[in-house]
Design a protein around this motif. Sequence first.
Motif, short mmCIF file in Angstrom:
data_model
loop_
_atom_site.label_atom_id
_atom_site.label_comp_id
_atom_site.label_asym_id
_atom_site.label_seq_id
_atom_site.Cartn_x
_atom_site.Cartn_y
_atom_site.Cartn_z
N LEU A 1 -9.05 2.25 7.24
CA LEU A 1 -8.32 3.49 7.49
C LEU A 1 -8.69 4.01 8.87
CD1 LEU A 1 -8.82 5.34 4.07
CD2 LEU A 1 -6.76 4.18 4.84
N LYS B 1 0.84 5.70 -0.04
CA LYS B 1 0.09 6.95 0.14
C LYS B 1 0.68 8.03 -0.75
CE LYS B 1 0.62 9.57 3.89
NZ LYS B 1 0.46 10.14 5.25
N THR C 1 -3.35 13.97 2.31
CA THR C 1 -3.40 12.77 1.49
C THR C 1 -4.31 12.98 0.29
OG1 THR C 1 -3.06 11.39 3.45
CG2 THR C 1 -3.89 10.30 1.48
N SER D 1 0.85 -1.19 0.00
CA SER D 1 0.00 0.00 0.00
C SER D 1 0.88 1.24 0.00
CB SER D 1 -0.91 0.01 1.24
OG SER D 1 -1.75 1.14 1.25
N GLU E 1 -6.57 9.23 8.93
CA GLU E 1 -6.37 9.02 7.49
C GLU E 1 -7.61 9.46 6.71
OE1 GLU E 1 -3.26 5.25 7.62
OE2 GLU E 1 -5.42 4.91 7.88
N LEU F 1 -4.79 6.81 -1.88
CA LEU F 1 -4.14 5.61 -1.40
C LEU F 1 -4.08 4.62 -2.55
CD1 LEU F 1 -5.80 5.21 2.11
CD2 LEU F 1 -3.64 6.31 1.53
N LEU G 1 2.91 2.50 3.05
CA LEU G 1 2.21 2.37 4.33
C LEU G 1 2.50 1.01 4.97
CD1 LEU G 1 -1.24 3.91 3.38
CD2 LEU G 1 0.61 4.98 4.67
#
Length: 203
Positions: free
Chosen positions: A155, A45, A57, A43, A159, A60, A85
Amino acid sequence: MPRMENAWKIFEETQPVRLYAKNQTVYVQEDTAVQFYYLRRGSVKIFLSSEDGNEHTLRLVAPGELFGEASFFDGAPRVSSARTLEKSEIVSVNRPALLRCIALRPQLAMDLMHSLASTIRLLSAQVDAMAFLRADERVERLLLRLADEDGTVRLTHEELASLSGLSRVTVTRALSRLAAEGKVRREYGAVRLLGPFLSSSAP
């Protein structure tokens, strides 16, 4: 964002896969983009950094998706940064490698344009949401967009706040209201969408 794992398989078949540790930087805002990336596993970001160190952010990235391609194609400095992440497997693709892949599979050029159009549509939807939707509507729209096949958004409140452009307190308040209405169930580091939420949000 629609995923096109089959279309991007050629990248991992022709390019080396690099292992990134958790919280490792992939690229930095203002860097010159000489390559873009395919996330094979893990993952990532994508975020903006301000001069005072704050982060917002933007997106994702999930396995099977590309990232960093917009700046790669327009030749301008990167407008965002990317950081893992979790432990991730990433394939980088530079111009010579891309041209070789397109020569092997010409349809790849159209697939890339489709991916870029999807990225633009996603960012436009985020701008529209911030401009015209109430805070609780923004949270609901975000949950629907991020939910996996089980209806779970994995999340934290922080986030979700960063992705929605809202404060953590505002997001927590919106989630509390949705939970009281029986539309979501809050879990550790995640939110699960329940039947009433999905039915009330259907077009």
